[in-house]
Scaffold this motif. Structure first.
Motif, mmCIF file in Angstrom:
data_model
loop_
_atom_site.group_PDB
_atom_site.id
_atom_site.type_symbol
_atom_site.label_atom_id
_atom_site.label_comp_id
_atom_site.label_asym_id
_atom_site.label_seq_id
_atom_site.Cartn_x
_atom_site.Cartn_y
_atom_site.Cartn_z
ATOM 1 N N ILE A 1 0.857 -1.192 0.000
ATOM 2 C CA ILE A 1 0.000 0.000 0.000
ATOM 3 C C ILE A 1 0.893 1.242 0.000
ATOM 4 O O ILE A 1 1.523 1.548 1.008
ATOM 5 C CB ILE A 1 -0.891 0.064 1.277
ATOM 6 N N PRO A 2 0.988 1.973 -1.131
ATOM 7 C CA PRO A 2 1.789 3.204 -1.117
ATOM 8 C C PRO A 2 1.111 4.293 -0.288
ATOM 9 O O PRO A 2 -0.115 4.433 -0.355
ATOM 10 C CB PRO A 2 1.867 3.610 -2.590
ATOM 11 N N VAL A 3 1.895 5.036 0.499
ATOM 12 C CA VAL A 3 1.340 6.180 1.225
ATOM 13 C C VAL A 3 0.911 7.213 0.188
ATOM 14 O O VAL A 3 1.720 7.647 -0.628
ATOM 15 C CB VAL A 3 2.381 6.783 2.192
ATOM 16 N N PRO A 4 -0.376 7.583 0.187
ATOM 17 C CA PRO A 4 -0.853 8.489 -0.873
ATOM 18 C C PRO A 4 -0.505 9.949 -0.604
ATOM 19 O O PRO A 4 -0.309 10.355 0.540
ATOM 20 C CB PRO A 4 -2.370 8.282 -0.819
ATOM 21 N N LEU A 5 -0.444 10.710 -1.674
ATOM 22 C CA LEU A 5 -0.349 12.170 -1.575
ATOM 23 C C LEU A 5 -1.771 12.718 -1.574
ATOM 24 O O LEU A 5 -2.696 12.068 -2.060
ATOM 25 C CB LEU A 5 0.369 12.749 -2.800
ATOM 26 N N HIS A 6 -1.942 13.930 -1.051
ATOM 27 C CA HIS A 6 -3.222 14.601 -1.219
ATOM 28 C C HIS A 6 -3.361 14.923 -2.709
ATOM 29 O O HIS A 6 -2.365 15.199 -3.377
ATOM 30 C CB HIS A 6 -3.263 15.885 -0.391
ATOM 31 N N TRP A 7 -4.585 14.897 -3.236
ATOM 32 C CA TRP A 7 -4.753 15.056 -4.691
ATOM 33 C C TRP A 7 -4.160 16.365 -5.196
ATOM 34 O O TRP A 7 -3.662 16.444 -6.321
ATOM 35 C CB TRP A 7 -6.232 14.937 -5.101
ATOM 36 N N ARG A 8 -4.178 17.386 -4.339
ATOM 37 C CA ARG A 8 -3.655 18.682 -4.778
ATOM 38 C C ARG A 8 -2.136 18.608 -4.986
ATOM 39 O O ARG A 8 -1.586 19.187 -5.907
ATOM 40 C CB ARG A 8 -3.989 19.762 -3.745
ATOM 41 N N ARG A 9 -1.460 17.861 -4.094
ATOM 42 C CA ARG A 9 -0.007 17.714 -4.228
ATOM 43 C C ARG A 9 0.318 16.772 -5.389
ATOM 44 O O ARG A 9 1.290 16.978 -6.112
ATOM 45 C CB ARG A 9 0.576 17.188 -2.918
ATOM 46 N N ASN B 1 3.171 10.062 -7.631
ATOM 47 C CA ASN B 1 3.433 9.807 -6.220
ATOM 48 C C ASN B 1 4.688 8.941 -6.109
ATOM 49 O O ASN B 1 4.733 7.823 -6.600
ATOM 50 C CB ASN B 1 2.215 9.096 -5.611
ATOM 51 N N GLN B 2 5.718 9.475 -5.455
ATOM 52 C CA GLN B 2 6.985 8.745 -5.357
ATOM 53 C C GLN B 2 6.814 7.430 -4.603
ATOM 54 O O GLN B 2 7.467 6.436 -4.926
ATOM 55 C CB GLN B 2 8.069 9.619 -4.723
ATOM 56 N N ALA B 3 5.912 7.403 -3.619
ATOM 57 C CA ALA B 3 5.684 6.161 -2.871
ATOM 58 C C ALA B 3 5.069 5.106 -3.794
ATOM 59 O O ALA B 3 5.380 3.918 -3.696
ATOM 60 C CB ALA B 3 4.784 6.410 -1.668
ATOM 61 N N GLY B 4 4.211 5.546 -4.714
ATOM 62 C CA GLY B 4 3.604 4.641 -5.682
ATOM 63 C C GLY B 4 4.642 4.061 -6.625
ATOM 64 O O GLY B 4 4.622 2.864 -6.940
ATOM 65 N N VAL C 1 0.492 -4.456 -5.743
ATOM 66 C CA VAL C 1 0.207 -3.136 -5.181
ATOM 67 C C VAL C 1 -1.298 -2.902 -5.203
ATOM 68 O O VAL C 1 -1.944 -3.179 -6.214
ATOM 69 C CB VAL C 1 0.890 -2.023 -6.016
ATOM 70 N N VAL C 2 -1.851 -2.412 -4.091
ATOM 71 C CA VAL C 2 -3.244 -1.986 -4.085
ATOM 72 C C VAL C 2 -3.257 -0.459 -4.053
ATOM 73 O O VAL C 2 -2.890 0.151 -3.053
ATOM 74 C CB VAL C 2 -4.021 -2.555 -2.873
ATOM 75 N N ASP C 3 -3.617 0.144 -5.188
ATOM 76 C CA ASP C 3 -3.689 1.605 -5.256
ATOM 77 C C ASP C 3 -5.059 2.075 -4.771
ATOM 78 O O ASP C 3 -6.057 1.400 -4.992
ATOM 79 C CB ASP C 3 -3.469 2.084 -6.703
ATOM 80 N N GLY C 4 -5.090 3.196 -4.121
ATOM 81 C CA GLY C 4 -6.358 3.785 -3.702
ATOM 82 C C GLY C 4 -6.958 3.165 -2.451
ATOM 83 O O GLY C 4 -8.082 3.483 -2.081
ATOM 84 N N ALA C 5 -6.218 2.262 -1.785
ATOM 85 C CA ALA C 5 -6.729 1.649 -0.553
ATOM 86 C C ALA C 5 -6.782 2.688 0.565
ATOM 87 O O ALA C 5 -7.641 2.616 1.438
ATOM 88 C CB ALA C 5 -5.850 0.479 -0.136
ATOM 89 N N LEU C 6 -5.853 3.640 0.504
ATOM 90 C CA LEU C 6 -5.822 4.741 1.469
ATOM 91 C C LEU C 6 -6.067 6.038 0.719
ATOM 92 O O LEU C 6 -5.565 6.227 -0.381
ATOM 93 C CB LEU C 6 -4.442 4.835 2.118
ATOM 94 N N LYS C 7 -6.815 6.934 1.351
ATOM 95 C CA LYS C 7 -7.011 8.278 0.770
ATOM 96 C C LYS C 7 -6.494 9.291 1.764
ATOM 97 O O LYS C 7 -6.739 9.188 2.958
ATOM 98 C CB LYS C 7 -8.498 8.552 0.531
ATOM 99 N N ARG D 1 -2.582 -8.992 5.159
ATOM 100 C CA ARG D 1 -1.287 -8.552 5.708
ATOM 101 C C ARG D 1 -0.696 -7.546 4.736
ATOM 102 O O ARG D 1 -0.421 -7.877 3.580
ATOM 103 C CB ARG D 1 -0.360 -9.759 5.895
ATOM 104 N N LEU D 2 -0.519 -6.307 5.208
ATOM 105 C CA LEU D 2 -0.159 -5.206 4.328
ATOM 106 C C LEU D 2 1.230 -4.652 4.638
ATOM 107 O O LEU D 2 1.649 -4.644 5.794
ATOM 108 C CB LEU D 2 -1.184 -4.073 4.470
ATOM 109 N N VAL D 3 1.896 -4.212 3.588
ATOM 110 C CA VAL D 3 3.156 -3.484 3.768
ATOM 111 C C VAL D 3 2.959 -2.083 3.200
ATOM 112 O O VAL D 3 2.701 -1.907 2.006
ATOM 113 C CB VAL D 3 4.344 -4.185 3.074
ATOM 114 N N LEU D 4 3.044 -1.114 4.092
ATOM 115 C CA LEU D 4 2.914 0.280 3.732
ATOM 116 C C LEU D 4 4.249 0.744 3.151
ATOM 117 O O LEU D 4 5.302 0.464 3.725
ATOM 118 C CB LEU D 4 2.603 1.039 5.020
ATOM 119 N N VAL D 5 4.212 1.450 2.007
ATOM 120 C CA VAL D 5 5.457 1.858 1.344
ATOM 121 C C VAL D 5 5.557 3.386 1.300
ATOM 122 O O VAL D 5 4.607 4.066 0.907
ATOM 123 C CB VAL D 5 5.516 1.291 -0.095
ATOM 124 N N ASP D 6 6.710 3.915 1.718
ATOM 125 C CA ASP D 6 6.943 5.359 1.638
ATOM 126 C C ASP D 6 8.418 5.610 1.333
ATOM 127 O O ASP D 6 9.228 4.684 1.402
ATOM 128 C CB ASP D 6 6.529 6.043 2.953
#
Ligand SMILES: [Zn+2]
Length: 262
Positions: free
Chosen positions: A143-151, A158-161, A175-181, A217-222
């Motif tokens: 799960i990539p740490v998302p940016l706010h849409w404005r950023r 998104n570099q984390a993506g 990768v699951v995109d959009g799991a976090l907003k 079981r998730l791995v958060l990526v940043d």
């Protein structure tokens, strides 16, 4: 762009030429041009960094805190936790990082994030996959740490993506995109205390749909772990949505001092 049509000037002229062309055309042409070392601007061929800068990177290897991944000065034995992990345990289970966040690591992160150096992501992702092998063998999804849409809009990607995609190619974990907003456009964390960072990140993330995370079981990526406030806030949101486990995998982490294990 056919590289064969370019003349072969001196190394530094070729570097400036490539940098200028990149600036003019954007990152789409990145792979067709001779890449430059993001730290010293010398052409580096197929490598992400030149040999001299690579040697200055500080890779994190055991012994480290089993929970936080903070390196120990000596080996206290397997599974030992740092004082910090015991006194102030994080919401996430384990954190791992490829390198210490120092000058060279910061240069790489900034080149990826602000310099359109997407070509660095595969190498950085491979280093992360190696550092997080233990986490990735047990993981169901990244799960990539998302940016706010404005950023995201101003930065284009998104570099984390990008890092999550590279880790996925190296490890086979999807990768699951959009799991976090990111629901709060948080102010810059630089210059804030740990408590201020935590307050700043409070309620910054939301899980719009529990289905992709519940029971998994998730791995958060940043890219960087500083105070851990961002990872903490993401982990809480994912756990509230029913995630079975949340680990954190970053490219670089701040290691302010050596913690004495008990
Ligand atoms: Zn260099």
């Amino acid at each position: 762009m056919d590289q064969a049509t370019l003349e072969q000037p001196t190394a530094s002229r070729s570097g400036r030429f490539a940098a200028g062309l990149r600036a003019a055309l954007g990152f789409g042409v990145e792979l067709a041009l001779p890449p430059l070392c993001p730290a010293c601007r010398e052409p580096v061929g197929d490598m992400a960094l030149c040999a001299a800068c690579w040697a200055k990177l500080s890779f994190i290897a055991p012994p480290y805190c089993a929970r936080l991944g903070v390196p120990f000065a000596y080996d206290p034995g397997a599974g030992v936790l740092s004082m910090q992990a015991i006194a102030d345990p994080p919401a996430f289970n384990r954190a791992r990082a490829a390198v210490r966040y120092d000058e060279i690591a910061r240069t790489l992160v900034h080149a990826l994030k602000y310099g359109d150096r997407l070509d660095l992501a595969p190498t950085m992702g491979q280093w992360m996959a190696a550092a997080g092998r233990e986490l990735l063998t047990e993981a169901d999804a990244l799960i990539p740490v998302p940016l706010h849409w404005r950023r995201l809009w101003s930065r284009r990607f998104n570099q984390a993506g990008a890092l999550a995609q590279a880790i996925s190619r190296a490890s086979g974990v999807g990768v699951v995109d959009g799991a976090l907003k990111r629901v709060k456009a948080t102010a810059q964390q630089v210059g804030r205390s740990k408590a201020e960072r935590a307050a700043n990140m409070q309620g910054a993330f939301r899980v719009p749909d529990k289905a992709p995370v519940a029971g998994r079981r998730l791995v958060l990526v940043d890219d960087v772990l500083t105070s851990g406030a961002t990872s903490e806030s993401c982990a809480r949101a994912l756990l509230r949505a029913g995630a079975a486990n949340v680990d954190v995998l970053v490219f670089a982490r701040v290691v302010d001092s050596v913690r004495t294990p008990i």
